[in-house]
Design an enzyme around this catalytic site. Structure first.
Site, PDB file in Angstrom:
ATOM      1  N   CYS A  23       3.544  -0.717   7.095  1.00  0.00           N
ATOM      2  CA  CYS A  23       4.543  -1.287   6.179  1.00  0.00           C
ATOM      3  C   CYS A  23       5.482  -2.318   6.777  1.00  0.00           C
ATOM      4  O   CYS A  23       5.657  -3.396   6.213  1.00  0.00           O
ATOM      5  CB  CYS A  23       5.366  -0.158   5.573  1.00  0.00           C
ATOM      6  SG  CYS A  23       4.384   0.915   4.526  1.00  0.00           S
TER       7      CYS A  23
ATOM      8  N   GLU B  58       7.857   3.683  -3.284  1.00  0.00           N
ATOM      9  CA  GLU B  58       7.811   4.942  -2.525  1.00  0.00           C
ATOM     10  C   GLU B  58       8.462   4.737  -1.161  1.00  0.00           C
ATOM     11  O   GLU B  58       8.153   3.794  -0.466  1.00  0.00           O
ATOM     12  CB  GLU B  58       6.348   5.387  -2.384  1.00  0.00           C
ATOM     13  CG  GLU B  58       6.190   6.734  -1.729  1.00  0.00           C
ATOM     14  CD  GLU B  58       7.162   7.749  -2.319  1.00  0.00           C
ATOM     15  OE1 GLU B  58       7.069   8.072  -3.506  1.00  0.00           O
ATOM     16  OE2 GLU B  58       8.045   8.223  -1.565  1.00  0.00           O
TER      17      GLU B  58
ATOM     18  N   LYS C 144      12.990  -2.188  -2.138  1.00  0.00           N
ATOM     19  CA  LYS C 144      11.981  -1.585  -1.254  1.00  0.00           C
ATOM     20  C   LYS C 144      11.739  -2.479  -0.032  1.00  0.00           C
ATOM     21  O   LYS C 144      11.735  -2.007   1.105  1.00  0.00           O
ATOM     22  CB  LYS C 144      10.682  -1.363  -2.044  1.00  0.00           C
ATOM     23  CG  LYS C 144       9.514  -0.901  -1.223  1.00  0.00           C
ATOM     24  CD  LYS C 144       9.727   0.453  -0.586  1.00  0.00           C
ATOM     25  CE  LYS C 144       8.760   0.680   0.555  1.00  0.00           C
ATOM     26  NZ  LYS C 144       8.927   1.941   1.233  1.00  0.00           N
TER      27      LYS C 144
HETATM   28  P1  NAD Z   1      -4.138   2.888   1.599  1.00  0.00           P
HETATM   29  O1  NAD Z   1      -4.945   1.739   2.063  1.00  0.00           O
HETATM   30  O2  NAD Z   1      -4.074   4.124   2.427  1.00  0.00           O
HETATM   31  O3  NAD Z   1      -4.641   3.342   0.133  1.00  0.00           O
HETATM   32  C1  NAD Z   1      -4.912   2.478  -0.902  1.00  0.00           C
HETATM   33  C2  NAD Z   1      -6.147   2.963  -1.644  1.00  0.00           C
HETATM   34  O4  NAD Z   1      -6.311   2.198  -2.831  1.00  0.00           O
HETATM   35  C3  NAD Z   1      -7.456   2.814  -0.852  1.00  0.00           C
HETATM   36  O5  NAD Z   1      -8.079   4.073  -0.704  1.00  0.00           O
HETATM   37  C4  NAD Z   1      -8.296   1.849  -1.710  1.00  0.00           C
HETATM   38  O6  NAD Z   1      -9.690   2.138  -1.681  1.00  0.00           O
HETATM   39  C5  NAD Z   1      -7.710   2.087  -3.090  1.00  0.00           C
HETATM   40  N1  NAD Z   1      -7.970   0.993  -4.041  1.00  0.00           N
HETATM   41  C6  NAD Z   1      -7.787  -0.337  -3.871  1.00  0.00           C
HETATM   42  N2  NAD Z   1      -8.099  -1.003  -5.003  1.00  0.00           N
HETATM   43  C7  NAD Z   1      -8.483  -0.075  -5.912  1.00  0.00           C
HETATM   44  C8  NAD Z   1      -8.899  -0.144  -7.279  1.00  0.00           C
HETATM   45  N3  NAD Z   1      -8.970  -1.303  -7.914  1.00  0.00           N
HETATM   46  N4  NAD Z   1      -9.228   1.005  -7.912  1.00  0.00           N
HETATM   47  C9  NAD Z   1      -9.143   2.193  -7.260  1.00  0.00           C
HETATM   48  N5  NAD Z   1      -8.738   2.322  -5.977  1.00  0.00           N
HETATM   49  C10 NAD Z   1      -8.403   1.202  -5.310  1.00  0.00           C
HETATM   50  O7  NAD Z   1      -2.674   2.333   1.345  1.00  0.00           O
HETATM   51  P2  NAD Z   1      -1.297   3.167   1.364  1.00  0.00           P
HETATM   52  O8  NAD Z   1      -0.817   3.308   2.768  1.00  0.00           O
HETATM   53  O9  NAD Z   1      -1.450   4.381   0.521  1.00  0.00           O
HETATM   54  O10 NAD Z   1      -0.315   2.133   0.659  1.00  0.00           O
HETATM   55  C11 NAD Z   1      -0.397   1.874  -0.721  1.00  0.00           C
HETATM   56  C12 NAD Z   1       0.821   1.076  -1.130  1.00  0.00           C
HETATM   57  O11 NAD Z   1       2.015   1.843  -0.910  1.00  0.00           O
HETATM   58  C13 NAD Z   1       1.028  -0.226  -0.366  1.00  0.00           C
HETATM   59  O12 NAD Z   1       1.576  -1.182  -1.231  1.00  0.00           O
HETATM   60  C14 NAD Z   1       2.047   0.147   0.694  1.00  0.00           C
HETATM   61  O13 NAD Z   1       2.817  -0.959   1.108  1.00  0.00           O
HETATM   62  C15 NAD Z   1       2.919   1.137  -0.054  1.00  0.00           C
HETATM   63  N6  NAD Z   1       3.605   2.117   0.798  1.00  0.00           N
HETATM   64  C16 NAD Z   1       2.980   2.685   1.863  1.00  0.00           C
HETATM   65  C17 NAD Z   1       3.628   3.653   2.615  1.00  0.00           C
HETATM   66  C18 NAD Z   1       2.967   4.298   3.797  1.00  0.00           C
HETATM   67  O14 NAD Z   1       3.643   4.989   4.531  1.00  0.00           O
HETATM   68  N7  NAD Z   1       1.683   4.134   4.013  1.00  0.00           N
HETATM   69  C19 NAD Z   1       4.916   4.058   2.254  1.00  0.00           C
HETATM   70  C20 NAD Z   1       5.520   3.466   1.147  1.00  0.00           C
HETATM   71  C21 NAD Z   1       4.849   2.509   0.417  1.00  0.00           C
HETATM   72  C1  UDX Z   2       8.271   3.317   6.958  1.00  0.00           C
HETATM   73  C2  UDX Z   2       9.606   3.662   6.277  1.00  0.00           C
HETATM   74  O1  UDX Z   2      10.353   4.524   7.135  1.00  0.00           O
HETATM   75  C3  UDX Z   2       9.361   4.315   4.945  1.00  0.00           C
HETATM   76  O2  UDX Z   2      10.609   4.537   4.275  1.00  0.00           O
HETATM   77  C4  UDX Z   2       8.498   3.411   4.095  1.00  0.00           C
HETATM   78  O3  UDX Z   2       8.225   4.018   2.865  1.00  0.00           O
HETATM   79  C5  UDX Z   2       7.200   3.087   4.807  1.00  0.00           C
HETATM   80  O4  UDX Z   2       7.486   2.509   6.095  1.00  0.00           O
HETATM   81  P1  UDX Z   2       6.464   4.691   8.324  1.00  0.00           P
HETATM   82  O5  UDX Z   2       5.998   3.346   8.747  1.00  0.00           O
HETATM   83  O6  UDX Z   2       5.499   5.658   7.782  1.00  0.00           O
HETATM   84  O7  UDX Z   2       7.617   4.541   7.228  1.00  0.00           O
HETATM   85  O8  UDX Z   2       7.173   5.420   9.577  1.00  0.00           O
HETATM   86  P2  UDX Z   2       8.592   5.235  10.287  1.00  0.00           P
HETATM   87  O9  UDX Z   2       9.101   6.571  10.610  1.00  0.00           O
HETATM   88  O10 UDX Z   2       9.485   4.343   9.555  1.00  0.00           O
HETATM   89  O11 UDX Z   2       8.187   4.535  11.656  1.00  0.00           O
HETATM   90  C6  UDX Z   2       7.742   3.197  11.716  1.00  0.00           C
HETATM   91  C7  UDX Z   2       7.612   2.781  13.166  1.00  0.00           C
HETATM   92  O12 UDX Z   2       8.882   2.667  13.780  1.00  0.00           O
HETATM   93  C8  UDX Z   2       6.821   3.764  14.034  1.00  0.00           C
HETATM   94  O13 UDX Z   2       5.983   3.055  14.908  1.00  0.00           O
HETATM   95  C9  UDX Z   2       7.894   4.513  14.793  1.00  0.00           C
HETATM   96  O14 UDX Z   2       7.457   5.030  16.020  1.00  0.00           O
HETATM   97  C10 UDX Z   2       8.925   3.405  14.996  1.00  0.00           C
HETATM   98  N1  UDX Z   2      10.281   3.920  15.198  1.00  0.00           N
HETATM   99  C11 UDX Z   2      10.902   4.634  14.224  1.00  0.00           C
HETATM  100  C12 UDX Z   2      10.943   3.654  16.408  1.00  0.00           C
HETATM  101  O15 UDX Z   2      10.395   3.008  17.311  1.00  0.00           O
HETATM  102  N2  UDX Z   2      12.214   4.119  16.559  1.00  0.00           N
HETATM  103  C13 UDX Z   2      12.864   4.829  15.591  1.00  0.00           C
HETATM  104  O16 UDX Z   2      14.026   5.195  15.821  1.00  0.00           O
HETATM  105  C14 UDX Z   2      12.181   5.093  14.392  1.00  0.00           C
END
Ligand code: NAD
Ligand code: UDX
Length: 470
Positions: free
Chosen positions: A283, A172, A227
């Protein structure tokens, strides 16, 4: 494997699972989607009739939840039931950096992934497609496959017929704060796999709202590695511009002008080069650390050191800001009031994971500062968690400093010697400096680490200004 998907289960109702499945449900009314989680409170919040109390703040999300929840989008803790009933299962659980054991501080902790795979292995029906949505180290699909297929060993499963699974990688790319828009209009959708009909089944879901040209299919390992690489490249741009911000301060150049000039080169582009207090979020740091771990594992020492530097510049930028604040306030902030505007790691989210505000606030408190923290979406409880071990407002030890949550810019500014803008929320762009300057103690300072405020107006009302990269 199947080509038509009628029921989806998503394991993990977090920042990715929740919004992603909401957008799937919105665009695919013919598919029933169950998002499951072990965290009962989180599921309760997703089911809260009051949409302002959803566990995640994302612009546009509440409207989609309102439309789909209870129709084709459901949130539940009944993991077994929904795994059993689904044709396709997304794993969207957390993959944080390991805090102990082998690879501590660098490798991703895959225990939640393994647990999810074991649950699927035990409960899923035959011919289930398993999709990696979480960000994972390259070659994790192998591990998942092995765990899924462990159910077929005789000791584990003497009676039941052999179960077939396929594993796809579908990382994602959403960014928080713009998740709904990113999911609705992605730059690309990446699907890695080695089973054509499973790939077609997943592609078929996305084709409900995304053009075919935007859907890229690769092998599993390219998808997993892409990713990590995308996040590393994005973070690298921020460390690059932040390193130049310090040089601007030393030379009289202006970082906004430099970024504009550099970004107008179409090969470089003007997105994602805003200087700031360092990247936060759940991330970037963890994914670069994982990349470093992988490079070390494969003996690529020079590559590992190259990426390490991106993180080092990020840490340095945050420390540098604290030092500047203390120096400008006559070398001591002991017993001084400081307003902190913004605690989230970026605007338009309530997420504080790895927010630069955490480290900066901790350092300022250690220096003896009394912080008044305001953020439009982060609540006091979350800040308390993030600043744990640090005294709150009841602390009487003047040497260490303390912090207090307040609910407006005005309250944060009362008797403050300095205001520090740490998140680029819209409401910090148009602060009424005439009013705020009267609330502050003189000489008063504004430290704008996001380059969002009207600094000329602040100066007009007698406030000394330091803006990053200026
Ligand atoms: P998060 O901590 O917000 O959510 C994860 C959820 O999974 C939690 O609510 C947890 O309770 C649940 N969970 C864990 N083990 C479980 C199980 N065995 N059964 C059911 N539920 C379970 O994490 P997130 O930010 O949503 O990130 C999830 C993944 O996506 C990570 O690998 C992260 O690196 C990736 N990712 C995050 C972002 C972002 O912006 N947050 C973007 C792209 C990818
Ligand atoms: C990031 C990636 O952008 C996304 O594609 C991936 O799936 C998850 O990680 P996120 O961490 O949610 O997303 O936000 P992002 O907009 O990337 O910002 C990350 C950090 O960089 C923030 O603290 C933001 O303030 C900072 N940032 C971003 C800067 O300082 N300058 C910029 O120009 C852009």
């Amino acid at each position: 494997m199947k080509s038509e998907i009628k029921k989806i289960c998503c394991i993990g109702a977090g920042y990715v699972g929740g919004p992603t499945m909401a957008v799937f449900a919105y665009n695919c009314p013919h598919i029933q989607i169950n998002v499951v989680d072990i965290n009962e409170d989180r599921i309760k919040s997703w089911n809260n009739p009051d949409l302002s109390l959803l566990p995640i703040y994302e612009p546009g999300l509440a409207a989609i939840i309102k439309k789909c929840r209870g129709k084709n989008l459901h949130f539940s803790t009944d993991i077994k039931k929904h795994i059993q009933n689904s044709d396709m299962i997304f794993i969207s659980v957390n993959t944080p950096t390991k805090t102990k054991g082998i690879g501590k501080g660098k490798a991703l902790d895959l225990k939640w992934i393994e647990k999810s795979a074991r649950q699927i292995s035990n409960y899923a029906k035959n011919n289930t497609i398993v999709v990696e949505k979480s960000t994972l180290p390259v070659r994790t699909a192998d591990t998942i496959k092995k765990i899924l297929e462990s159910v077929n060993t005789k000791e584990q499963n003497p009676k039941i017929k052999r179960k077939n699974f396929t594993v796809l990688s579908n990382p994602e790319f959403l960014a928080e704060g713009s998740a709904v828009d990113n999911l609705q209009n992605p730059d690309r959708v990446l699907i890695g796999g080695d089973d054509d009909s499973s790939i077609e089944a997943l592609k078929g879901i996305y084709l409900n709202w995304i053009k075919n040209e935007k859907i890229l299919t690769t092998n599993l390992w390219s998808s997993e590695l892409s990713k990590l690489t995308a996040n590393a490249f994005l973070a690298q741009r921020i460390s690059s511009i932040n390193s130049i911000s310090a040089l601007c301060e030393a030379t009289g150049a202006d970082i906004k002008e430099v970024a504009l000039a550099v970004g107008m080169d179409s090969r470089i582009g003007n997105n994602f080069i805003s200087a700031g207090p360092g990247f936060g979020g759940s991330c970037f740091k963890k994914d670069i650390l994982n990349l470093i771990y992988l490079c070390d594992y494969y003996g690529l020492d020079k590559v590992s050191k190259y990426w390490q530097q991106v993180i080092e510049i990020n840490n340095w930028q945050r420390e540098r800001i604290t030092n500047i604040v203390v120096n400008k306030l006559f070398g001591t902030i002991s017993d001084k009031k400081i307003a902190i505007l913004g605690f989230a790691f970026k605007a338009n989210t309530n997420d504080t994971r790895e927010s630069p505000a955490i480290l900066i606030c901790k350092d300022l408190i250690e220096e003896g500062g009394n912080l008044r923290i305001y953020d439009p979406k982060v609540n006091s409880k979350q800040i308390e968690k993030d600043l744990s071990c640090i005294q709150n407002q009841n602390n009487l030890d003047k040497e260490i400093g303390n912090w207090k949550f307040v609910n407006s810019i005005e309250k944060a500014s009362e008797d403050a010697d300095g205001i520090i803008i740490l998140t680029e929320w819209d409401e910090f762009k148009n602060i009424n400096w005439s009013k705020i300057s009267q609330k502050m103690r003189k000489p008063s300072w504004l430290f704008d680490t996001r380059l969002v405020s009207n600094t000329n107006e602040a100066k007009l009302f007698g406030i000394d200004v330091w803006s990053l990269g200026n």
